[in-house]
Write a protein that holds these residues in place. Sequence first.
Motif, PDB file in Angstrom:
ATOM      1  N   ASP A  58      81.828  -9.168  81.621  1.00 15.50           N
ATOM      2  CA  ASP A  58      80.941  -8.077  82.014  1.00 15.50           C
ATOM      3  C   ASP A  58      79.698  -8.626  82.719  1.00 15.50           C
ATOM      4  O   ASP A  58      79.290  -8.107  83.763  1.00 15.50           O
ATOM      5  CB  ASP A  58      80.559  -7.265  80.785  1.00 15.50           C
ATOM      6  CG  ASP A  58      79.908  -5.946  81.133  1.00 15.50           C
ATOM      7  OD1 ASP A  58      80.404  -5.267  82.054  1.00 15.50           O
ATOM      8  OD2 ASP A  58      78.905  -5.599  80.491  1.00 15.50           O
ATOM      9  N   ASP A  59      79.112  -9.682  82.169  1.00 17.25           N
ATOM     10  CA  ASP A  59      77.939 -10.301  82.796  1.00 17.25           C
ATOM     11  C   ASP A  59      78.290 -10.888  84.155  1.00 17.25           C
ATOM     12  O   ASP A  59      77.505 -10.807  85.104  1.00 17.25           O
ATOM     13  CB  ASP A  59      77.340 -11.385  81.900  1.00 17.25           C
ATOM     14  CG  ASP A  59      76.672 -10.823  80.660  1.00 17.25           C
ATOM     15  OD1 ASP A  59      76.428  -9.597  80.608  1.00 17.25           O
ATOM     16  OD2 ASP A  59      76.398 -11.614  79.736  1.00 17.25           O
ATOM     17  N   CYS A  60      79.456 -11.478  84.249  1.00 15.19           N
ATOM     18  CA  CYS A  60      79.921 -12.042  85.521  1.00 15.19           C
ATOM     19  C   CYS A  60      80.089 -10.923  86.555  1.00 15.19           C
ATOM     20  O   CYS A  60      79.697 -11.063  87.712  1.00 15.19           O
ATOM     21  CB  CYS A  60      81.231 -12.782  85.280  1.00 15.19           C
ATOM     22  SG  CYS A  60      81.665 -13.998  86.533  1.00 15.19           S
ATOM     23  N   TYR A  61      80.669  -9.811  86.120  1.00 20.88           N
ATOM     24  CA  TYR A  61      80.808  -8.658  87.007  1.00 20.88           C
ATOM     25  C   TYR A  61      79.436  -8.172  87.468  1.00 20.88           C
ATOM     26  O   TYR A  61      79.227  -7.894  88.650  1.00 20.88           O
ATOM     27  CB  TYR A  61      81.558  -7.515  86.313  1.00 20.88           C
ATOM     28  CG  TYR A  61      81.400  -6.217  87.055  1.00 20.88           C
ATOM     29  CD1 TYR A  61      82.107  -5.992  88.239  1.00 20.88           C
ATOM     30  CD2 TYR A  61      80.502  -5.249  86.631  1.00 20.88           C
ATOM     31  CE1 TYR A  61      81.935  -4.819  88.953  1.00 20.88           C
ATOM     32  CE2 TYR A  61      80.322  -4.082  87.337  1.00 20.88           C
ATOM     33  CZ  TYR A  61      81.039  -3.866  88.496  1.00 20.88           C
ATOM     34  OH  TYR A  61      80.851  -2.715  89.205  1.00 20.88           O
ATOM     35  N   PHE A  64      78.079 -10.450  90.271  1.00 20.67           N
ATOM     36  CA  PHE A  64      78.740 -10.416  91.583  1.00 20.67           C
ATOM     37  C   PHE A  64      79.151  -9.028  92.055  1.00 20.67           C
ATOM     38  O   PHE A  64      79.458  -8.841  93.223  1.00 20.67           O
ATOM     39  CB  PHE A  64      79.973 -11.328  91.571  1.00 20.67           C
ATOM     40  CG  PHE A  64      79.631 -12.770  91.400  1.00 20.67           C
ATOM     41  CD1 PHE A  64      79.098 -13.502  92.447  1.00 20.67           C
ATOM     42  CD2 PHE A  64      79.826 -13.404  90.183  1.00 20.67           C
ATOM     43  CE1 PHE A  64      78.766 -14.833  92.289  1.00 20.67           C
ATOM     44  CE2 PHE A  64      79.505 -14.744  90.013  1.00 20.67           C
ATOM     45  CZ  PHE A  64      78.972 -15.459  91.064  1.00 20.67           C
ATOM     46  N   ARG A  65      79.235  -8.065  91.139  1.00 22.98           N
ATOM     47  CA  ARG A  65      79.642  -6.688  91.456  1.00 22.98           C
ATOM     48  C   ARG A  65      81.009  -6.630  92.147  1.00 22.98           C
ATOM     49  O   ARG A  65      81.208  -5.901  93.116  1.00 22.98           O
ATOM     50  CB  ARG A  65      78.591  -5.994  92.326  1.00 22.98           C
ATOM     51  CG  ARG A  65      77.292  -5.762  91.623  1.00 22.98           C
ATOM     52  CD  ARG A  65      77.455  -4.737  90.552  1.00 22.98           C
ATOM     53  NE  ARG A  65      76.166  -4.517  89.880  1.00 22.98           N
ATOM     54  CZ  ARG A  65      76.038  -3.844  88.775  1.00 22.98           C
ATOM     55  NH1 ARG A  65      77.094  -3.321  88.201  1.00 22.98           N
ATOM     56  NH2 ARG A  65      74.877  -3.689  88.221  1.00 22.98           N
ATOM     57  N   GLU A  66      81.947  -7.398  91.630  1.00 23.09           N
ATOM     58  CA  GLU A  66      83.318  -7.389  92.124  1.00 23.09           C
ATOM     59  C   GLU A  66      84.229  -6.941  90.989  1.00 23.09           C
ATOM     60  O   GLU A  66      84.434  -7.681  90.028  1.00 23.09           O
ATOM     61  CB  GLU A  66      83.742  -8.786  92.595  1.00 23.09           C
ATOM     62  CG  GLU A  66      83.189  -9.201  93.927  1.00 23.09           C
ATOM     63  CD  GLU A  66      83.783  -8.413  95.072  1.00 23.09           C
ATOM     64  OE1 GLU A  66      84.950  -7.973  94.986  1.00 23.09           O
ATOM     65  OE2 GLU A  66      83.063  -8.226  96.066  1.00 23.09           O
ATOM     66  N   ALA A  67      84.766  -5.748  91.100  1.00 22.83           N
ATOM     67  CA  ALA A  67      85.611  -5.199  90.035  1.00 22.83           C
ATOM     68  C   ALA A  67      86.822  -6.087  89.778  1.00 22.83           C
ATOM     69  O   ALA A  67      87.238  -6.270  88.630  1.00 22.83           O
ATOM     70  CB  ALA A  67      86.054  -3.791  90.384  1.00 22.83           C
ATOM     71  N   GLN A  68      87.370  -6.651  90.821  1.00 18.27           N
ATOM     72  CA  GLN A  68      88.547  -7.501  90.665  1.00 18.27           C
ATOM     73  C   GLN A  68      88.206  -8.758  89.852  1.00 18.27           C
ATOM     74  O   GLN A  68      89.028  -9.239  89.076  1.00 18.27           O
ATOM     75  CB  GLN A  68      89.117  -7.885  92.021  1.00 18.27           C
ATOM     76  CG  GLN A  68      90.453  -8.574  91.927  1.00 18.27           C
ATOM     77  CD  GLN A  68      91.076  -8.818  93.281  1.00 18.27           C
ATOM     78  OE1 GLN A  68      90.413  -8.738  94.300  1.00 18.27           O
ATOM     79  NE2 GLN A  68      92.353  -9.127  93.290  1.00 18.27           N
ATOM     80  N   LEU A  69      87.005  -9.266  89.998  1.00 20.67           N
ATOM     81  CA  LEU A  69      86.576 -10.434  89.237  1.00 20.67           C
ATOM     82  C   LEU A  69      86.569 -10.123  87.747  1.00 20.67           C
ATOM     83  O   LEU A  69      87.001 -10.937  86.925  1.00 20.67           O
ATOM     84  CB  LEU A  69      85.191 -10.902  89.696  1.00 20.67           C
ATOM     85  CG  LEU A  69      84.593 -12.090  88.953  1.00 20.67           C
ATOM     86  CD1 LEU A  69      85.490 -13.316  89.090  1.00 20.67           C
ATOM     87  CD2 LEU A  69      83.210 -12.393  89.484  1.00 20.67           C
ATOM     88  N   TYR A  70      86.109  -8.947  87.383  1.00 20.36           N
ATOM     89  CA  TYR A  70      86.095  -8.530  85.975  1.00 20.36           C
ATOM     90  C   TYR A  70      87.518  -8.516  85.418  1.00 20.36           C
ATOM     91  O   TYR A  70      87.782  -9.030  84.335  1.00 20.36           O
ATOM     92  CB  TYR A  70      85.443  -7.148  85.845  1.00 20.36           C
ATOM     93  CG  TYR A  70      85.433  -6.603  84.442  1.00 20.36           C
ATOM     94  CD1 TYR A  70      84.591  -7.132  83.482  1.00 20.36           C
ATOM     95  CD2 TYR A  70      86.263  -5.550  84.088  1.00 20.36           C
ATOM     96  CE1 TYR A  70      84.582  -6.634  82.182  1.00 20.36           C
ATOM     97  CE2 TYR A  70      86.258  -5.036  82.800  1.00 20.36           C
ATOM     98  CZ  TYR A  70      85.413  -5.583  81.858  1.00 20.36           C
ATOM     99  OH  TYR A  70      85.408  -5.082  80.575  1.00 20.36           O
TER     100      TYR A  70
END
Length: 113
Positions: A58-61, A64-70
């Motif tokens: 969640d913090d990583c998302y 970067f605000r990349e849904a795919q990364l989450y």
Amino acid sequence: MHLSSVQLACALLTLALAAAGAPPAAAPHHVARRSFFNLQCKGVYDAAIFARLDRICDDCYNLFREAQLYTLCRQDCFTTEYFKGCVEVLQEQDQLELFKTYIKQLHGADPGI
């Protein structure tokens, strides 16, 4: 007895606020538990451990605000290189061994990250 539209609106607002103030009936627990199985976790479910690992993604998302990364971070019960990358980006490498222990418990096998 007829209620005016203002009285009706006030009554509905009062009901909505009362419902919002009521404690949720274990909804977050059920959502997290379902998510546990959706991520192909086959180990022992622990809500606190799951929440801690999920917070990394969640913090990583949020960074970067990349849904795919989450999604990639959580994939296969937090065992992808994306999870490890998020740990590094969030500068929590000192916690990596602890996270591996957590993942092993949730995943049911050595995480291999």
